[in-house]
Design an enzyme around this catalytic site. Structure first.
Site, PDB file in Angstrom:
ATOM      1  N   THR A   1       0.848  -1.184   0.000  1.00 18.62           N
ATOM      2  CA  THR A   1       0.000   0.000   0.000  1.00 18.62           C
ATOM      3  C   THR A   1       0.873   1.219   0.000  1.00 18.62           C
ATOM      4  OG1 THR A   1      -0.175  -0.173   2.367  1.00 18.62           O
ATOM      5  CG2 THR A   1      -2.012  -1.016   1.071  1.00 18.62           C
TER       6      THR A   1
ATOM      7  N   THR B   1       8.504  -3.970  -1.855  1.00 24.85           N
ATOM      8  CA  THR B   1       9.939  -3.770  -2.087  1.00 24.85           C
ATOM      9  C   THR B   1      10.746  -5.061  -2.176  1.00 24.85           C
ATOM     10  OG1 THR B   1      10.298  -3.513   0.288  1.00 24.85           O
ATOM     11  CG2 THR B   1      10.037  -1.499  -0.995  1.00 24.85           C
ATOM     12  N   ASP B   2      10.252  -6.178  -1.617  1.00 23.66           N
ATOM     13  CA  ASP B   2      11.093  -7.375  -1.549  1.00 23.66           C
ATOM     14  C   ASP B   2      11.626  -7.813  -2.913  1.00 23.66           C
ATOM     15  OD1 ASP B   2      10.993  -7.475   1.136  1.00 23.66           O
ATOM     16  OD2 ASP B   2      10.104  -9.483   1.295  1.00 23.66           O
TER      17      ASP B   2
ATOM     18  N   LYS C   1      17.968  -4.528  -3.563  1.00 24.34           N
ATOM     19  CA  LYS C   1      17.558  -4.251  -2.186  1.00 24.34           C
ATOM     20  C   LYS C   1      18.689  -4.717  -1.279  1.00 24.34           C
ATOM     21  CE  LYS C   1      13.803  -4.701   1.132  1.00 24.34           C
ATOM     22  NZ  LYS C   1      12.486  -5.223   1.491  1.00 24.34           N
TER      23      LYS C   1
END
Lengths: 634, 441
Positions: free
Chosen positions: B106, B182-183, B261
């Site tokens: 979200t 984001t993963d 990441k």
């Protein structure tokens, strides 16, 4: 005039926040302490008001956000990690803190809850990097006794302390230091059943005493903070946040009642004068020209920076702005506080205090003319940037309208003299939602049973014991119990042979007097106090010199007791040396001793004391002399 | 049924049902002599079967234990929360048009303080009301494609995202923003870099490391940065917009094939590897950090190549690795293996037989490094030279993740081994840097 608070209908509720003395913070392994040095790490953030399903937004927070307020956080490596920076999720709840909170809860006869759920309480003034404070209820429905009265404790919670504000820079940057963020706090909330300033003080004292009885709470200024909710009929519910000095509590309540009564009176009179909210208009006049040649330094300075003077008319307010609400605090002060908060201006001017501050009667006349003011109108004016001046006058108008209505609900902050100033509007209903990053914690019956087994003695039991065990009189026992030093007292008198009454009197009456005289007693550590009495116990320091040594140490923070004694010229002669002197005096006065036998004691003591010019401990000398004489005369 | 009592099961659920209470109702729970009153709150996934959560009048939640003697009464019907959305922000017609596609996570949300539920805010008007700055940057068209945690995104989803983006790139859209967890955001960025070639406008991926319900969330700042880049950036590439540091000061724009990441929780988790970010956005101003980029050109015709083949594996070598892991991939029909070797690009010689087997079975075996930073060089040590001799393809300074995505994409385009090898070595979306500088760590 003495006010009958009960008849008046005063209702006070307290929320006492006390830092716990744990080895780590509530949600990470950082040291729960503050740092004085320059920060090693800084970072800049903005907090954004989030929307609730109910469409609520905290008005003050939203205002700050719209102004583009940024927060510069300061940190160092000892006291903060990524958790405080809101760069890492919280670690599990610190069970040491839970245990202390439960201990206090059980001492207040509260019922521990079955399962702890951490909540996020939205706070977006920057004091929490996350934008919320983590908090959880530990126990409900306790009680304390104040004299004959039982005061219900509504809840006992555990929460993280907030970051502390260290400054406000230009360009809308507020600085906060995150060392304090995450230090465990216990919050004790009483029901709003307290009916007088005195009772409020007693209730806070009773709660403080129980908390200290756990032996696991921090001490010193800033480690305990009280929020006070005060209301009177026809007034408003006012929250006073962050009072640190317990002694001020009754006065703060008294002044707040005074303020509300005066505001109610002003409102009635304004209405009688036919002042109307709708007549106070957000009509601001640029009156810069009037002050082109002004002698007023504040305005001069503003004009030199190319800023404006804006003025607003408050119809039928003449004389009301100088009306005193509390000692040295007028309605004008109250309005100025609002202007400062919303307009970020240094202050306001108003015609009730004119001519003054280098503003001439002619300038005031001109002002009245320009604004078309009538005889019984007041004018408020302010010199700043156009934007700030407008925001400030908008706040002035809003507050003046409220003065007609009565007492506005707000959150206030205490001043050192016991009065309070506007802090922010009251936030809406508590906006809490679950902290989903931390699983709930079960509180089992076995766990509670274990804590109950090792519950510290209750203050009343301790009171009795202090009298019995240390022969303290009732007054001194009560004082030491109510002080922060009851544990230190027992440590000292258990390990050192020194009169308990002397120690107790010093830790209560003497320290209180020293504090009153402006001595920073907190700068002297418990260990130093112990050392002082140790020296008294073994004759190195005279009882009479304790106060001087203490004062010296409070002013020389990193110095040692030895240094204090040397610097103050209080070095006493050691026991061995005393023995030598006594021996010498006895040898030199053999004849006298033979002649007057035991009666020679006084003369000999005189010679001994004289020979050492006061550096000898008389008790010690007298003890040694007596022993030697007894031996000789056997 | 269980959804109505979200999270409750076992005894707790039974007790609630018996009282005919629903989430949001005011109930009283009596345990022996203790009574608790409050709003019945849904349980989270941690839920055990023996506690019911109540929201007290003070706003606090507590868990109340259910025993055989517990009594639950419903004493009030829960009021349904009503949300009064703030007035609609007017779209400013002169502003560039930007399409926002949501795939999950979200980027904006609202909190229901009554029950603690966090609801995503995903329509354009939601976004405007939560992040009002957007209305001054672009006219937004927001659409929801999926609602997936990023760890649940697969190459099939990459294909769908690419196709969906292609549909958004019409004549008057100045840029596209994709909100994504984001993963695996780095993988999707690489995938789109290969699938969307010859872009006329920028395609910007964006995520957040702090959920959007919290005032300190990085979501809004990242989204503002992403929309700014989509609307105004001079480049037309697939890129990723996230915090440059823990401060809310600047947003770094990373090239889709060179970003990884690098931290589990920090806001500045994404780093450009073996290169600098292509741009920085500060106070809505874009500063390009390189001159080497494809310029925006609305006339350019997009080349959509959305197919991926999942028969590619990423295998990390570690001391003691059993070579049968490689054999398993041969037996199971894999077409390519990206090795994440040690140092300059090595694996132990006890794996050589398995690698030889793979190459002989027409499987592409290519080498990258697990060091994260730096370029491989298989000519320095014997192991490297031996592996080259076995037919292992050295892949310069490409990220292992990007190499894997690229090989999946290549097999989506062709199965011709010679062609595959050629494409694998060709710099298609700036996945290789020719030169690396000392500050690019």
């Amino acid at each position: 005039m003495e006010i009958d608070y009960k008849t008046l209908g005063l209702k006070v509720g307290l929320e006492i926040h006390q830092q716990l003395d744990t080895s780590a913070k509530l949600f990470c392994n950082c040291k729960p302490e503050l740092f004085k040095e320059e920060p090693e790490i800084t970072f800049l953030r903005r907090l954004r008001p989030t929307q609730s399903e109910l469409g609520q937004i905290d008005p003050a927070a939203y205002f700050e956000f719209q102004k583009g307020t940024k927060i510069l956080y300061e940190a160092n490596r000892t006291t903060s990690c990524l958790v405080e920076m809101d760069e890492e999720p919280p670690h599990p709840l610190n069970m040491e803190a839970v245990e202390i909170a439960l201990t206090a809860a059980l001492m207040m006869k509260a019922k521990p809850i079955d399962q702890i759920h951490i909540m996020r309480k939205t706070v977006i003034d920057g004091s929490n990097t996350t934008g919320f404070q983590r908090t959880c209820v530990i126990a409900l429905k306790g009680q304390i006794k104040v004299g004959e009265k039982t005061i219900p404790i509504e809840h006992i919670s555990l929460e993280e302390d907030a970051a502390r504000k260290t400054g406000e820079d230009e360009n809308n940057i507020i600085r906060y230091r995150i060392d304090r963020l995450g230090i465990p706090l216990i919050e004790i909330a009483t029901a709003p059943v307290i009916n007088s300033p005195k009772e409020a003080g007693e209730a806070a004292l009773a709660i403080g005493t129980i908390l200290r009885a756990t032996g696991k709470v921090k001490r010193g200024l800033g480690t305990i903070r009280q929020d006070i909710n005060i209301s009177i009929p026809n007034g408003a519910l006012i929250e006073i946040k962050g009072l640190q000095e317990l002694e001020l509590l009754p006065l703060v309540v008294e002044y707040e009642v005074q303020r509300q009564l005066n505001l109610i009176k002003i409102s009635e009179e304004l209405k009688k004068n036919r002042a109307k909210e709708t007549e106070i208009k957000e009509e601001f006049f640029d009156v810069t020209n009037i002050f082109k040649q002004t002698k007023c330094k504040v305005i001069r300075k503003a004009l030199d920076k190319n800023q404006q003077v804006l003025a607003v008319k408050l119809p039928r307010f003449k004389g009301f702005l100088k009306r005193e609400l509390m000692p040295n605090f007028r309605l004008g002060t109250e309005i100025a506080d609002r202007a400062r908060f919303w307009g970020k201006v240094g202050g306001i001017f108003h015609t009730d205090e004119m001519p003054a501050y280098g503003i001439t009667a002619e300038e005031v006349e001109q002002l009245k003319k320009n604004l078309n003011a009538e005889e019984n109108d007041a004018i408020v004016f302010v010199a700043d940037t156009l934007e700030n001046a407008k925001d400030a006058l908008k706040a002035v108008v809003a507050r003046a309208r409220e003065a007609i209505k009565g007492v506005p609900e707000e959150t206030r902050a205490p001043n050192p003299e016991g009065t309070t100033s506007y802090m922010r509007p009251r936030p809406g209903a508590a906006r809490m939602y679950p902290e989903t990053d931390i699983p709930p914690t079960q509180i089992t019956e076995e766990y509670i049973k274990k804590i109950r087994q090792f519950l510290p003695e209750l203050p009343e039991q301790k009171f009795e014991r202090l009298i019995k065990e240390y022969k303290l009189n009732q007054k001194l026992a009560r004082q030491i119990l109510d002080s922060e030093y009851s544990e230190l007292f027992e440590t000292i008198v258990k390990e050192i042979s020194v009169s308990p009454t002397t120690v107790a009197a010093f830790l209560t009456e003497t320290l209180k007097a020293l504090r009153r005289d402006g001595i920073e007693a907190d700068k002297v550590s418990d260990n130093q106090i112990r050392e002082i009495f140790k020296s008294v116990g073994n004759g190195e320091l005279m009882k009479e010199a304790v106060q001087d040594v203490f004062i010296w140490l409070s002013k020389h923070e990193d110095a040692t007791l030895k240094e204090a004694i040397t610097e103050l010229g209080l070095t006493t002669i050691s026991e061995d040396e005393v023995k030598t002197i006594v021996e010498k005096v006895i040898t030199e006065n053999k004849g006298l001793i033979q002649e007057r036998r035991e009666n020679s004691f006084g003369v000999l003591m005189g010679i001994i004391m004289k020979s050492s010019r006061g550096k000898i401990n008389p008790a010690l000398a007298s003890k040694i002399l007596k022993e030697r004489l007894e031996e000789l005369l056997k | 049924m269980s959804e109505e009592f979200s999270g409750y099961k076992g005894e707790a659920l039974k007790a609630i049902k018996k009282a005919e209470a629903e989430i949001g109702d005011i109930i009283r729970i009596t345990n022996n002599s203790e009574a608790y009153e409050g709003i019945l709150i849904p349980r989270s996934e941690y839920g055990d079967e023996r506690h019911i959560i109540l929201k007290l009048k003070s706003g606090y939640n507590i868990g109340v234990r259910i025993t055989s003697s517990t009594k639950i009464e419903k004493i009030g019907k829960g009021a349904k929360p009503t949300f009064k959305p703030p007035p609609l922000v007017k779209q400013i017609a002169e502003l560039p048009k930007v399409a926002i596609i949501s795939t999950g996570g979200t980027i904006a949300s609202r909190v229901d303080y009554r029950t603690g539920a966090v609801r995503p805010a995903l329509t354009a008007s939601d976004l405007y009301s939560v992040v009002p700055e957007l209305a001054t940057i672009a006219q937004i068209d927001a659409q929801i494609l999926f609602s997936l945690f990023s760890e649940n995104i697969t190459p099939k989803h990459w294909t769908q995202i690419a196709e969906f983006v292609a549909k958004q790139i019409t004549d008057d859209v100045e840029g596209v923003v994709i909100a994504h967890g984001t993963d695996t955001l780095g993988y999707t960025a690489a995938a789109l870099s290969f699938a969307l070639q010859n872009l006329p406008v920028p395609v910007i991926l964006v995520g957040s490391q702090r959920s959007a319900d919290r005032p300190s969330s990085d979501a809004a700042t990242n989204l503002i940065g992403a929309v700014t880049a989509a609307a105004k950036a001079p480049f037309a590439e697939v890129a990723l917009a996230m915090h440059e540091t823990p401060s809310d000061t600047a947003i770094a724009i990373h090239r889709g094939t060179k970003v990884r990441k690098c931290h589990t929780s920090r806001r500045d988790t994404f780093k450009s590897i073996n290169t600098t970010p292509i741009a920085r956005i500060q106070d809505q101003k874009i500063t390009m950090l390189t001159e080497d980029y494809k310029k925006r050109d609305s006339k350019r015709k997009l080349a959509l190549k959305p197919a991926f083949d999942e028969k590619v594996a990423l295998i990390k070598f570690y001391p003691g690795m059993n070579p049968t892991i490689i054999n398993w991939h041969i037996e199971n029909g894999y077409k390519g293996i990206i090795l994440e070797g040690t140092g300059l690009g090595h694996v132990s010689k006890y794996c050589f037989d398995a690698i030889k087997n793979a190459v002989n079975s027409n499987i592409i075996v290519a080498m990258t490094s697990q060091c994260i930073w730096g370029r491989i060089n298989m000519n320095v040590y014997d192991s490297g030279r031996d592996l080259l001799a076995l037919g292992v393809i050295p892949l310069e300074d490409i990220l292992p993740e990007t190499a894997t995505v690229k090989l999946m994409w290549i097999f989506g385009q062709t199965n011709d081994i010679a062609e595959v090898k050629k494409l694998l070595k060709t710099n298609i979306a700036s996945e290789f840097s020719q030169r690396t500088f000392s500050e690019e760590t």
